[in-house]
Design a protein around this motif. Structure first.
Motif, mmCIF file in Angstrom:
data_model
loop_
_atom_site.group_PDB
_atom_site.id
_atom_site.type_symbol
_atom_site.label_atom_id
_atom_site.label_comp_id
_atom_site.label_asym_id
_atom_site.label_seq_id
_atom_site.Cartn_x
_atom_site.Cartn_y
_atom_site.Cartn_z
ATOM 1 N N TYR A 168 0.832 -1.202 0.000
ATOM 2 C CA TYR A 168 0.000 0.000 0.000
ATOM 3 C C TYR A 168 0.872 1.261 0.000
ATOM 4 O O TYR A 168 1.764 1.410 0.846
ATOM 5 C CB TYR A 168 -0.936 0.004 1.198
ATOM 6 N N LEU A 169 0.616 2.148 -0.953
ATOM 7 C CA LEU A 169 1.364 3.398 -1.083
ATOM 8 C C LEU A 169 0.416 4.586 -0.972
ATOM 9 O O LEU A 169 -0.718 4.528 -1.454
ATOM 10 C CB LEU A 169 2.083 3.460 -2.437
ATOM 11 N N VAL A 170 0.903 5.671 -0.360
ATOM 12 C CA VAL A 170 0.095 6.884 -0.210
ATOM 13 C C VAL A 170 0.927 8.092 -0.625
ATOM 14 O O VAL A 170 2.035 8.298 -0.107
ATOM 15 C CB VAL A 170 -0.383 7.074 1.239
ATOM 16 N N SER A 171 0.401 8.885 -1.537
ATOM 17 C CA SER A 171 1.067 10.125 -1.920
ATOM 18 C C SER A 171 1.035 11.084 -0.735
ATOM 19 O O SER A 171 -0.034 11.423 -0.222
ATOM 20 C CB SER A 171 0.365 10.754 -3.126
ATOM 21 N N SER A 172 2.239 11.531 -0.315
ATOM 22 C CA SER A 172 2.368 12.274 0.936
ATOM 23 C C SER A 172 3.180 13.541 0.743
ATOM 24 O O SER A 172 4.025 13.627 -0.154
ATOM 25 C CB SER A 172 3.047 11.394 1.995
ATOM 26 N N GLN A 173 2.941 14.501 1.627
ATOM 27 C CA GLN A 173 3.633 15.783 1.528
ATOM 28 C C GLN A 173 4.115 16.242 2.897
ATOM 29 O O GLN A 173 3.381 16.194 3.884
ATOM 30 C CB GLN A 173 2.719 16.850 0.926
ATOM 31 N N LEU A 174 5.376 16.676 2.952
ATOM 32 C CA LEU A 174 5.922 17.287 4.162
ATOM 33 C C LEU A 174 5.389 18.714 4.271
ATOM 34 O O LEU A 174 5.445 19.478 3.301
ATOM 35 C CB LEU A 174 7.445 17.303 4.103
ATOM 36 N N ASN A 216 -3.742 12.850 -5.256
ATOM 37 C CA ASN A 216 -4.485 11.598 -5.202
ATOM 38 C C ASN A 216 -5.966 11.937 -5.176
ATOM 39 O O ASN A 216 -6.363 13.017 -4.737
ATOM 40 C CB ASN A 216 -4.075 10.751 -3.994
ATOM 41 N N SER A 217 -6.762 11.026 -5.655
ATOM 42 C CA SER A 217 -8.208 11.255 -5.716
ATOM 43 C C SER A 217 -8.955 10.467 -4.653
ATOM 44 O O SER A 217 -10.179 10.490 -4.604
ATOM 45 C CB SER A 217 -8.737 10.865 -7.105
ATOM 46 N N THR A 218 -8.211 9.767 -3.796
ATOM 47 C CA THR A 218 -8.847 8.915 -2.783
ATOM 48 C C THR A 218 -9.109 9.666 -1.493
ATOM 49 O O THR A 218 -10.181 9.550 -0.900
ATOM 50 C CB THR A 218 -7.958 7.693 -2.489
#
Length: 278
Positions: A168-174, A216-218
């Protein structure tokens, strides 16, 4: 009836003794100020203790309903907050989202009925399914952060792929650094997660918050994933080795919010069309 009469006859001496004791106790209390005050102070103290125990038992018995009510209220507040954040102009560009875009996220409260954290690939079961509008692909968050994504559903239940899953991968931002990377669990500690693809040229601080990105659209952007616990260097690579403290405590997860992006299908259909036309 005859047995009851026989019992009183056999026990008449003991019953008489008890009645006389009660009568003596009554006269002592009513004829002596000291003993009267002592009796009432003692009885009030024990009555207060019993009342406190009773209230504590009632509060514990109603705790599940209280938690459910709080989850429902949090769901309402989260919906309002997300709507405000999505419609807020983004600096420095003066952009104002229309009402359709700002209201695209809908939240549904669900109760966790099964949850694993000890495997390399973990799943969560909730008590809401297709009858409640849940469908595969929807994001799932907790009151404190991200949880995962709906995998399969039936009418009354849904299984969620936990963020504690090796694929499972999640687009993330600092938040401070502003850099976008990918959060992925390494399968070791259910309280920690890795943040990948952050360049060494970017300064990263311990304690910096990591949230879901706009890419991401989720999930709605800005949902907390975790905070930077340690900053290192990946061997023979140009990326930081970042470990995060997960915002969600999966060992005590009781209620979650299933996120529906009403515009997700429209967005993904258009993006697929672009890929097809290439």
């Amino acid at each position: 009836m005859g047995e009851l009469v026989d019992f009183f006859l056999r026990s008449r001496n003991f019953i008489l003794f008890v009645l006389l004791e009660v009568l003596c106790f009554y006269f002592i209390i009513n004829t002596s100020n000291y003993w009267s005050a002592t009796y009432f102070n003692t009885s009030n103290r024990y009555a207060a203790k019993i009342l406190a125990w009773s209230n504590a038992a009632n509060e514990y018995a109603n705790l599940e309903q209280v938690n459910a009510d709080l989850a429902t209220e949090n769901n309402r507040l989260r919906s309002q907050l997300t709507q405000v954040l999505q419609s807020k102009p983004a600096a420095p560009v003066q952009y104002q989202a229309d009402s359709t875009f700002a209201n695209r996220f809908k939240f549904t409260v669900a109760k966790v009925v099964n949850n694993t954290t000890q495997f390399a690939n973990n799943y969560i079961t909730i008590d809401k399914g297709t009858d409640d509008g849940i469908r595969p692909g929807m994001g799932v968050i907790s009151p404190t952060g991200i949880v995962g994504k709906v995998k399969i559903c039936n009418r009354n239940f849904s299984v969620i792929t936990s963020i504690l899953h090796s694929d499972y991968l999640v687009s993330s931002q600092l938040i401070k650094a502003g850099e976008i990377g990918t959060s992925k669990w390494d399968g070791v500690d259910p309280h920690l997660i890795k943040l990948n693809d952050i360049s060494l040229t970017k300064k990263v601080s311990k304690g910096d918050s990591v949230v879901t990105s706009e890419r991401n659209s989720t999930f709605p952007p800005g949902i907390l994933i975790g905070r930077v616990r340690s900053v290192g260097i990946q061997p023979n690579k140009v990326f930081h080795d970042l470990t995060l403290d997960l915002a969600t405590n999966f060992s005590s997860l009781a209620f979650v919010y299933v996120v529906e992006n009403r515009l997700q299908g429209e967005q993904e259909q258009l993006e697929k069309q672009v890929e097809t036309d290439k």
